[in-house]
Write a protein that holds these residues in place. Structure first.
Motif, PDB file in Angstrom:
ATOM      1  N   THR A   1       0.902  -1.340  -0.122  1.00 14.66           N
ATOM      2  CA  THR A   1      -0.019   0.089  -0.079  1.00 14.66           C
ATOM      3  C   THR A   1       0.882   1.292  -0.027  1.00 14.66           C
ATOM      4  OG1 THR A   1      -1.862  -1.222   1.111  1.00 14.66           O
ATOM      5  CG2 THR A   1      -1.795   0.998   1.337  1.00 14.66           C
ATOM      6  N   LYS A   2       1.789   1.397   0.899  1.00 17.77           N
ATOM      7  CA  LYS A   2       2.920   2.595   0.760  1.00 17.77           C
ATOM      8  C   LYS A   2       3.696   2.664  -0.752  1.00 17.77           C
ATOM      9  CE  LYS A   2       5.690   4.996   3.956  1.00 17.77           C
ATOM     10  NZ  LYS A   2       4.677   5.712   4.130  1.00 17.77           N
ATOM     11  N   ALA A   3       3.992   1.309  -1.075  1.00 15.68           N
ATOM     12  CA  ALA A   3       4.828   1.569  -2.200  1.00 15.68           C
ATOM     13  C   ALA A   3       3.774   2.192  -3.432  1.00 15.68           C
ATOM     14  CB  ALA A   3       5.457   0.377  -2.799  1.00 15.68           C
ATOM     15  N   THR A   4       2.563   1.540  -3.394  1.00 16.41           N
ATOM     16  CA  THR A   4       1.712   1.931  -4.484  1.00 16.41           C
ATOM     17  C   THR A   4       1.191   3.362  -4.203  1.00 16.41           C
ATOM     18  OG1 THR A   4       0.381  -0.018  -4.661  1.00 16.41           O
ATOM     19  CG2 THR A   4      -0.883   1.627  -5.413  1.00 16.41           C
ATOM     20  N   GLY A   5       1.002   3.833  -3.093  1.00 20.10           N
ATOM     21  CA  GLY A   5       1.047   5.495  -2.772  1.00 20.10           C
ATOM     22  C   GLY A   5       2.007   6.256  -3.404  1.00 20.10           C
TER      23      GLY A   5
ATOM     24  N   SER B   1       6.178  -7.192  -2.208  1.00 18.39           N
ATOM     25  CA  SER B   1       5.421  -6.161  -1.844  1.00 18.39           C
ATOM     26  C   SER B   1       5.435  -4.936  -3.104  1.00 18.39           C
ATOM     27  CB  SER B   1       4.963  -5.461  -0.616  1.00 18.39           C
ATOM     28  OG  SER B   1       5.088  -6.651   0.323  1.00 18.39           O
ATOM     29  N   ILE B   2       6.641  -4.814  -3.083  1.00 21.37           N
ATOM     30  CA  ILE B   2       6.916  -3.572  -3.945  1.00 21.37           C
ATOM     31  C   ILE B   2       6.919  -3.868  -5.405  1.00 21.37           C
ATOM     32  CG2 ILE B   2       9.133  -1.872  -4.630  1.00 21.37           C
ATOM     33  CD1 ILE B   2       9.936  -2.163  -1.596  1.00 21.37           C
ATOM     34  N   PHE B   3       7.324  -5.260  -5.672  1.00 22.15           N
ATOM     35  CA  PHE B   3       7.067  -5.703  -7.337  1.00 22.15           C
ATOM     36  C   PHE B   3       5.854  -5.581  -7.602  1.00 22.15           C
ATOM     37  CE2 PHE B   3      10.918  -8.953  -6.691  1.00 22.15           C
ATOM     38  CZ  PHE B   3      11.871  -7.882  -6.889  1.00 22.15           C
TER      39      PHE B   3
ATOM     40  N   LYS C   1       4.180  -3.433 -10.352  1.00 20.60           N
ATOM     41  CA  LYS C   1       3.394  -4.023 -11.710  1.00 20.60           C
ATOM     42  C   LYS C   1       2.084  -3.469 -11.801  1.00 20.60           C
ATOM     43  CE  LYS C   1       2.219  -8.245 -13.658  1.00 20.60           C
ATOM     44  NZ  LYS C   1       2.482  -9.927 -13.735  1.00 20.60           N
ATOM     45  N   GLU C   2       1.570  -3.105 -10.725  1.00 24.21           N
ATOM     46  CA  GLU C   2      -0.048  -2.529 -10.898  1.00 24.21           C
ATOM     47  C   GLU C   2       0.094  -1.262 -11.544  1.00 24.21           C
ATOM     48  OE1 GLU C   2      -2.036  -3.109  -7.291  1.00 24.21           O
ATOM     49  OE2 GLU C   2      -1.926  -5.093  -7.220  1.00 24.21           O
ATOM     50  N   THR C   3       1.174  -0.408 -10.983  1.00 25.88           N
ATOM     51  CA  THR C   3       1.193   0.929 -11.488  1.00 25.88           C
ATOM     52  C   THR C   3       1.937   1.398 -12.438  1.00 25.88           C
ATOM     53  OG1 THR C   3       3.085   1.346  -9.813  1.00 25.88           O
ATOM     54  CG2 THR C   3       0.731   1.713  -9.036  1.00 25.88           C
ATOM     55  N   ASN C   4       2.665   0.006 -13.168  1.00 23.82           N
ATOM     56  CA  ASN C   4       3.436   0.327 -14.461  1.00 23.82           C
ATOM     57  C   ASN C   4       4.727   1.221 -13.955  1.00 23.82           C
ATOM     58  OD1 ASN C   4       4.134  -0.450 -17.058  1.00 23.82           O
ATOM     59  ND2 ASN C   4       3.199   1.537 -17.643  1.00 23.82           N
ATOM     60  N   LYS C   5       5.280   0.873 -12.916  1.00 21.20           N
ATOM     61  CA  LYS C   5       6.528   1.832 -12.409  1.00 21.20           C
ATOM     62  C   LYS C   5       7.816   0.843 -12.075  1.00 21.20           C
ATOM     63  CE  LYS C   5       4.475   5.585 -12.232  1.00 21.20           C
ATOM     64  NZ  LYS C   5       4.248   6.586 -11.459  1.00 21.20           N
TER      65      LYS C   5
END
Length: 180
Positions: free
Chosen positions: A74-78, A97-99, A103-107
């Motif tokens: 959640t923190k990484a996605t934010g 978690s960061i991977f 992947k979800e945010t295309n970063k």
């Protein structure tokens, strides 16, 4: 003992030279090796930014754990949704978690300790300890009667730490830049 600040430095330098200006660092527990990676990352990013006359923004955080968790994701996605382009994941299984967030945010992600490109297509490079080389070198030294006990500081100039030898996921920073 590995000089973790050196591959950390190279990772930060490569990221900025590759065009990333919104960086993140997520370390597991604030232990010396993790701190060294992080501080090296900041210094490398700073030096590359100065050389390119760019401004770089960095978010820096210790998760308090080496385990993956929904909170870390959640923190990484934010961070990613807030503009962070690449996070240096430095702490055991927090990478999972960061991977997932990347992947979800295309970063993108920078891996740690070993080449983590096979673990996620989001990994652009890894700040590595070349453990296989070091073990091979020490075994060879033992067989050759040249093994020296004690503490050894292992560093980039001897190839004991550095970046992943595969530069294919970096856009602008290539092997020639790394060698320089």
């Amino acid at each position: 003992t590995f000089k973790e600040f050196q591959p950390g430095y190279l990772a930060g330098y490569a990221a900025v030279k590759d065009g990333y200006t919104k960086l993140g660092f997520m370390g597991g527990i604030a232990l010396p090796a993790v701190i060294n990676y992080g501080y090296g990352y900041l210094q490398g990013a700073n030096d590359a930014a100065k050389a390119m006359n760019k401004t770089v923004d960095v978010k820096y955080y210790y998760t308090g754990s080496f385990n993956e968790s929904p909170e870390i994701k959640t923190k990484a996605t934010g961070w990613y949704n807030g503009g962070t382009e690449v996070i240096f994941s430095c702490g055991g299984q927090i990478c999972n978690s960061i991977f997932a967030a990347a992947k979800e945010t295309n970063k993108k992600v920078i891996g740690v300790d070993s080449d983590q490109k096979s673990q996620s297509e989001t990994v652009i490079t890894s700040a590595m300890k070349n453990v296989k080389k070091v073990v091979k070198d020490e075994i060879k030294a033992s067989y050759d009667g040249k093994f020296e006990g004690g503490v050894h500081l292992l560093e980039a100039k001897d190839g004991d730490v550095g970046l992943s030898p595969d530069f294919s996921r970096l856009k602008n920073f290539k092997k020639a830049d790394y060698d320089e």
